[in-house]
Design a protein around this motif. Structure first.
Motif, mmCIF file in Angstrom:
data_model
loop_
_atom_site.group_PDB
_atom_site.id
_atom_site.type_symbol
_atom_site.label_atom_id
_atom_site.label_comp_id
_atom_site.label_asym_id
_atom_site.label_seq_id
_atom_site.Cartn_x
_atom_site.Cartn_y
_atom_site.Cartn_z
ATOM 1 N N GLY A 461 0.823 -1.207 0.000
ATOM 2 C CA GLY A 461 0.000 0.000 0.000
ATOM 3 C C GLY A 461 0.856 1.255 0.000
ATOM 4 O O GLY A 461 0.547 2.238 -0.687
ATOM 5 N N ALA A 462 1.961 1.209 0.765
ATOM 6 C CA ALA A 462 2.879 2.355 0.802
ATOM 7 C C ALA A 462 3.529 2.570 -0.557
ATOM 8 O O ALA A 462 3.750 3.712 -0.986
ATOM 9 N N GLN A 463 3.845 1.478 -1.247
ATOM 10 C CA GLN A 463 4.423 1.582 -2.592
ATOM 11 C C GLN A 463 3.477 2.331 -3.538
ATOM 12 O O GLN A 463 3.882 3.264 -4.242
ATOM 13 N N THR A 464 2.213 1.949 -3.532
ATOM 14 C CA THR A 464 1.245 2.585 -4.430
ATOM 15 C C THR A 464 1.021 4.045 -4.055
ATOM 16 O O THR A 464 0.907 4.915 -4.923
ATOM 17 N N PHE A 465 0.955 4.329 -2.766
ATOM 18 C CA PHE A 465 0.781 5.716 -2.332
ATOM 19 C C PHE A 465 1.992 6.557 -2.723
ATOM 20 O O PHE A 465 1.853 7.690 -3.208
ATOM 21 N N GLY A 466 3.195 6.020 -2.531
ATOM 22 C CA GLY A 466 4.392 6.746 -2.941
ATOM 23 C C GLY A 466 4.408 6.994 -4.435
ATOM 24 O O GLY A 466 4.799 8.082 -4.895
ATOM 25 N N ALA A 467 3.973 6.006 -5.197
ATOM 26 C CA ALA A 467 3.903 6.171 -6.646
ATOM 27 C C ALA A 467 2.964 7.309 -7.016
ATOM 28 O O ALA A 467 3.215 8.051 -7.968
ATOM 29 N N ALA A 468 1.881 7.453 -6.254
ATOM 30 C CA ALA A 468 0.932 8.549 -6.507
ATOM 31 C C ALA A 468 1.573 9.903 -6.198
ATOM 32 O O ALA A 468 1.458 10.858 -6.983
ATOM 33 N N VAL A 469 2.262 9.999 -5.072
ATOM 34 C CA VAL A 469 2.892 11.262 -4.670
ATOM 35 C C VAL A 469 3.975 11.668 -5.667
ATOM 36 O O VAL A 469 4.170 12.856 -5.958
ATOM 37 N N GLY A 470 4.668 10.683 -6.220
ATOM 38 C CA GLY A 470 5.729 10.982 -7.168
ATOM 39 C C GLY A 470 5.259 11.725 -8.405
ATOM 40 O O GLY A 470 6.062 12.364 -9.097
ATOM 41 N N ASN A 471 3.953 11.662 -8.690
ATOM 42 C CA ASN A 471 3.412 12.361 -9.856
ATOM 43 C C ASN A 471 3.660 13.858 -9.816
ATOM 44 O O ASN A 471 3.768 14.497 -10.866
ATOM 45 N N ILE A 472 3.715 14.450 -8.616
ATOM 46 C CA ILE A 472 3.814 15.909 -8.547
ATOM 47 C C ILE A 472 5.243 16.412 -8.738
ATOM 48 O O ILE A 472 5.461 17.619 -8.846
ATOM 49 N N ILE A 473 6.218 15.480 -8.804
ATOM 50 C CA ILE A 473 7.602 15.896 -9.008
ATOM 51 C C ILE A 473 8.245 15.223 -10.213
ATOM 52 O O ILE A 473 9.411 15.491 -10.522
ATOM 53 N N ALA A 474 7.515 14.351 -10.911
ATOM 54 C CA ALA A 474 8.081 13.671 -12.074
ATOM 55 C C ALA A 474 8.363 14.684 -13.184
ATOM 56 O O ALA A 474 7.444 15.375 -13.629
ATOM 57 N N PRO A 475 9.603 14.809 -13.625
ATOM 58 C CA PRO A 475 9.954 15.856 -14.592
ATOM 59 C C PRO A 475 9.116 15.838 -15.861
ATOM 60 O O PRO A 475 8.667 16.878 -16.329
ATOM 61 N N HIS A 476 8.884 14.645 -16.461
ATOM 62 C CA HIS A 476 8.141 14.704 -17.711
ATOM 63 C C HIS A 476 6.656 14.964 -17.494
ATOM 64 O O HIS A 476 5.970 15.435 -18.398
ATOM 65 N N ASN A 477 6.123 14.720 -16.293
ATOM 66 C CA ASN A 477 4.763 15.167 -15.989
ATOM 67 C C ASN A 477 4.707 16.694 -15.927
ATOM 68 O O ASN A 477 3.757 17.323 -16.412
ATOM 69 N N ILE A 478 5.730 17.284 -15.315
ATOM 70 C CA ILE A 478 5.787 18.740 -15.201
ATOM 71 C C ILE A 478 5.982 19.378 -16.574
ATOM 72 O O ILE A 478 5.381 20.413 -16.887
ATOM 73 N N VAL A 479 6.823 18.757 -17.403
ATOM 74 C CA VAL A 479 7.016 19.262 -18.767
ATOM 75 C C VAL A 479 5.676 19.324 -19.503
ATOM 76 O O VAL A 479 5.344 20.319 -20.154
ATOM 77 N N ALA A 480 4.903 18.245 -19.397
ATOM 78 C CA ALA A 480 3.604 18.198 -20.070
ATOM 79 C C ALA A 480 2.649 19.232 -19.493
ATOM 80 O O ALA A 480 1.886 19.873 -20.228
#
Length: 518
Positions: A461-480
């Motif tokens: 569960g912690a893995q999935t939650f961390g994966a969700a939080v990582g969305n706000i700092i993922a460089p190519h998400n920010i680029v988009a």
């Protein structure tokens, strides 16, 4: 030593973007070249029997280019919708409609950055929420940087169950737990810590409009309206509908209270909006002329069509299976590959929304052409930045750098739970996808838990939650994201605004994971 070397590409791209203030394209290109060289020299990339150096570099670049095109396919039509809405006056009409619901633009921003973004995350995911919510917020009067940050942080609360539960469903294929069990293990984390994301979003909105009076109670209401149905659906039903259902139920409850409050304030002759808001932040399209015959429904046509298409393609099993069954795939001799479901991918959904929305709004061919061309011309620097960032990620993964970092983290023993959320976030930082992070690190989380005689479910569960939080700092998400609000080249500013939030939530998530396994 190898683990420290493996970490250098991550540190380099972060420093170049946040400290040096480089654009994502520039920082990504420099770091990509460095990462490839490091992979060849220190990690033996291309030195095995599977592929040589040239084949390896070609394969990584092919994967990066392919993934970048699938992301650009989302950005393009999202930008097209934004420009079409502005040119037809639909954005101004929708701003008027939000004002009728409640005259305080801050509350309209909550509706968009929280509920609208969460709905799109639950239904489509894969970059769609921020690509549509951020330009909507800009059209409603928010500064572009604040709009991107608010949408990034707002939608992250539901990423664990985004795209009809895809991250959890993918995880369930790798472990001996049902999707329902994984959903129950995962939902504990956003229920406990999601309020942090809500609070940060409220701070961003309050600063953007220059006033916090009364805003905190509305933020608390928005959190309750979403997280209560979200938690119940995850616990009682499974991973497919918590984010989608929570957003739909939540926006209805929130809107009901908004209307009641507006009527109450009006009946007492009170002002519903502080003077400072309307004076300090005029709307960027305040001079737009709204056509007299443009109704609210027609103005909202692209978004309503998107909602309809999303629901039809995601919730009707025969149609979903038909669309998912059409796959375009390729593979190089060295094992590098890629695939996409063209009729199920958000690109198709957004394109349909753009075209049908334009027809319903009776937009002239000239307006449609101008919106298309304007959006397309903005994509050049975005493609460069995306290919560079994804090249870093694919090189790290193919050369073993990512695995080296994960195994080094797992070697810390019983303190491992403290790092589980960080590992999930790191996976998304590298890949740009919560689902990809789960596919990358679920086996590591489960095997480490077994080796340390710890319960597996809380760590998964912690893995999935961390994966969700990582969305706000993922460089190519920010680029988009920045591409949709004309901030290309200023990705470092967005990253600086989201990293502190991510770090706080990651640390708190790690502490919660440790408490759950004690």
């Amino acid at each position: 030593m190898l683990s420290l070397l493996a970490l250098t590409p991550v540190i380099l791209v972060l420093v170049l973007m946040t400290v040096a203030g480089w654009s994502a394209a520039r920082a990504g290109l420099v770091t990509a070249v460095f990462t490839i060289a490091l992979a060849i020299v220190a990690f033996g990339f291309g030195g095995g029997e599977e592929f040589g150096v040239v084949e390896g570099i070609a394969g990584v670049l092919a994967e990066a280019g392919f993934i970048a095109l699938t992301v650009v396919g989302i950005i393009g039509p999202a930008l097209g919708i934004h420009y079409l809405q502005r040119s037809t006056g639909a954005a101004a009409r929708l701003r008027q409609a939000l004002a009728l619901l409640h005259p305080d633009p801050r509350l309209g921003a909550i509706l968009v950055a929280w509920f609208f973004a969460l709905f799109l995350e639950g239904a489509a995911g894969f970059g769609t929420p921020v690509a549509l919510a951020a330009p909507f917020l800009v059209a409603a009067g928010m500064p572009a940087l604040a709009a991107v940050s608010a949408a990034l942080i707002g939608h992250a609360a539901g990423v664990s169950f985004g795209a009809i539960g895809t991250p959890v469903l993918a995880q369930s294929t790798l472990v001996d737990f049902t999707p329902a069990e994984l959903a129950q293990a995962t939902v504990v984390f956003p229920l406990a810590l999601g309020i942090v994301l809500t609070a940060v979003m409220i701070v961003i909105i309050g600063k953007a409009y220059g006033h916090f009076r009364g805003l905190w109670r509305w933020g608390l209401l928005a959190a309750v309206c979403f997280f209560v149905p979200f938690g119940l659906i995850a616990w009682l039903i499974g991973p497919e509908l918590p984010t989608l259902g929570g957003a739909l139920v939540g926006v209805l409850l929130f809107s009901f209270v908004l209307v009641r409050h507006r009527r109450h304030v009006h009946s007492r002759g009170l002002r519903a909006v502080p003077d400072e808001i309307t004076v300090t932040h005029p709307h960027p399209d305040a001079r737009d002329v709204v056509a007299a015959d443009l109704s609210v429904l027609r103005a909202a046509a692209p978004y309503l069509v998107l909602v309809l298409v999303v629901l039809l393609t995601r919730l009707i099993p025969p149609l979903r299976e038909l669309l998912q069954g059409i796959v375009l795939a390729w593979e190089l001799p060295a094992g590098f590959s890629g695939s996409v479901q063209p009729f199920y991918h958000p690109t198709m959904l957004l394109t349909v929304a753009f075209v049908v929305g334009a027809i319903i709004q009776r937009a002239s061919w000239r307006r449609v052409r101008v919106a298309f061309v304007t959006a397309t011309l903005q994509l050049g620097p975005v493609i460069v930045a995306l290919i560079a960032m994804i090249t870093i990620a694919r090189t790290m993964s193919s050369s073993g750098m990512t695995a080296e970092l994960a195994l080094s983290a797992a070697s810390i023993g019983l303190a491992w739970p403290l790092l589980t959320v960080l590992v999930g976030a790191f996976g998304t930082f590298i890949t740009g996808s919560a689902t990809a992070s789960n596919l990358l690190f679920t086996d590591l989380q489960a095997s480490t838990a077994r080796a340390l005689a710890l319960p597996e479910l809380p760590l998964l569960g912690a893995q999935t939650f961390g994966a969700a939080v990582g969305n706000i700092i993922a460089p190519h998400n920010i680029v988009a994201a920045v591409a949709t609000v004309s901030l290309t080249g200023q990705e470092g500013r967005v990253l600086r605004s989201t990293v502190p939030t991510a770090l706080v939530v990651i640390v708190l998530g790690g502490v919660l994971a440790l408490l759950l396994v004690l």
